[in-house]
Scaffold this active site. Structure first.
Site, PDB file in Angstrom:
ATOM      1  N   CYS A   1      -8.924 -24.015  -3.141  1.00 49.62           N
ATOM      2  CA  CYS A   1      -8.928 -25.195  -3.998  1.00 49.62           C
ATOM      3  C   CYS A   1      -7.513 -25.603  -4.388  1.00 49.62           C
ATOM      4  O   CYS A   1      -6.775 -24.828  -4.988  1.00 49.62           O
ATOM      5  CB  CYS A   1      -9.744 -24.909  -5.253  1.00 49.62           C
ATOM      6  SG  CYS A   1      -9.637 -26.205  -6.497  1.00 49.62           S
TER       7      CYS A   1
ATOM      8  N   CYS B   1      16.317  12.501  -3.780  1.00 51.73           N
ATOM      9  CA  CYS B   1      17.756  12.698  -3.582  1.00 51.73           C
ATOM     10  C   CYS B   1      18.265  11.583  -2.673  1.00 51.73           C
ATOM     11  O   CYS B   1      18.022  11.586  -1.464  1.00 51.73           O
ATOM     12  CB  CYS B   1      18.002  14.066  -2.955  1.00 51.73           C
ATOM     13  SG  CYS B   1      19.743  14.518  -2.816  1.00 51.73           S
TER      14      CYS B   1
END
Length: 362
Positions: free
Chosen positions: A44, A335
């Site tokens: 729509c 890390c």
């Protein structure tokens, strides 16, 4: 007068066709003021128009029809499903304030891209979702963005939104333009009953209206030559060749400022200073990602041991590894290599487009 007659005739042959061409040119061309145009279908058009008009940098949105075989179709013809057209919107935007890639990402977060039969309560091909590209650049961005969405894992079903070349866009009838403003009560009732907002909230949660991209925004990774020109030799080695920078001799291992860490190439938000801790390893370490959707892990057996590599989803860059020796509450240690990251201080978040994360530090 006879002397100037041939010249006059020549001018008429040049000017008149030019005027006729200008008068019949479709409204899809870019404006001369630097503004650009994008065309999307998301069910729509009352809803898609309202969703896009609230964006900074969007100048106007027009509801209309495109993709079919009937010239100047009416709403009744299109809604019957006999024209091949879909309800669509044409977005005029300022590329200095908002990118096409952002608009594509915004579309994903306001439709159901897995629905081949329409959108929400509106059923039929005339309500199918689609991206109508205007040029090769838009095609490249839309294609990359769709691929990223497919790989994100956000949707379990296949992404079926079509990516098609734009032909002619026909503006819809006047009463459809800005319908959500002119008929607020009717629009709100329709939208509530459509199921659109419930679906979007369930799928995206608090990421629905976030200005910083979570899956993109439609990032197209540069080629090798461009990457080498963008990155330092160390950054290239780390991100593209899965290298490792020296410990205790990198940009962020001891950085204690508040802010977020983003991918050095794509700009994806990856980690927050609030999850950073001193691991003693000499590399920036984090207990968890800021945006898990932007992180990809995979098995790494390169050093005769099984490790878990961490990569950025959109950038597809090597970031580092994750280990199970971190502090609580996660017990993980991400890390990372500083060379794969760019730090954005909290005071710069707004101006760099990461304003949604300001509240993360409040």
């Amino acid at each position: 007068m006879k002397i100037f007659l041939p010249l006059l005739v020549t001018m008429l042959f040049v000017i008149v066709p030019a005027v006729l061409v200008a008068a019949t040119m479709p409204e899809n061309r870019e404006t001369t003021s630097g503004l650009k145009t994008a065309t999307f279908a998301g069910g729509c058009f009352w809803c898609t128009e309202s969703d896009f008009e609230k964006l900074d940098g969007v100048i106007k949105v027009i509801s209309g029809y495109t993709g079919g075989h009937v010239a100047n179709p009416t709403y009744e013809q299109v809604s019957s499903g006999s024209t091949g057209h879909v309800e669509a919107i044409q977005v005029t935007y300022d590329p200095d304030k908002i990118t096409y890639a952002f608009l594509v990402d915004w579309l994903w977060r306001h439709i159901d891209p897995t629905d081949a039969g329409g959108q929400f309560v509106d059923r039929g091909d005339q309500y199918a979702s689609a991206i109508f590209y205007h040029d090769q650049t838009q095609l490249d961005i839309a294609t990359a963005s769709k691929k990223a969405l497919e790989q994100s894992g956000i949707f379990a079903k296949p992404i079926v939104t079509a990516i098609r070349p734009l032909e002619t866009f026909y503006p819809a009838e006047t009463y459809h333009q800005d319908y959500y403003k002119k008929h607020g009560i009717q629009y709100k009732f329709y939208r509530y009953r459509s199921g659109r907002d419930d679906f979007l909230k369930a799928t995206w949660g608090d990421r629905l209206d976030r200005r910083s991209m979570v899956i993109g925004p439609g990032f197209v990774k540069p080629g090798e030559a461009k990457l080498r020109s963008m990155l330092t030799p160390l950054q290239y080695k780390v991100t593209q060749e899965e290298g490792t920078e020296p410990p205790f001799d990198n940009a962020y291992w001891d950085n204690k400022k508040d802010g977020i860490y983003v991918d050095i190439v794509s700009g994806e938000p990856l980690f927050s200073s609030r999850d950073k801790y001193v691991s003693g390893t000499g590399w920036p370490s984090f207990t968890r990602p800021l945006e898990p959707d932007n992180i990809v892990t995979r098995e790494d057996r390169k050093l005769f041991a099984v490790r878990t590599e961490v990569r950025s989803r959109m950038g597809d860059n090597h970031l580092g590894h994750v280990f199970e020796d971190g502090p609580q509450p996660t017990g993980l240690r991400y890390c990372m290599n500083s060379a794969a990251l760019r730090f954005v201080p909290v005071e710069d978040l707004e101006q760099e487009g990461y304003g949604a994360y300001v509240k993360h530090f409040e």
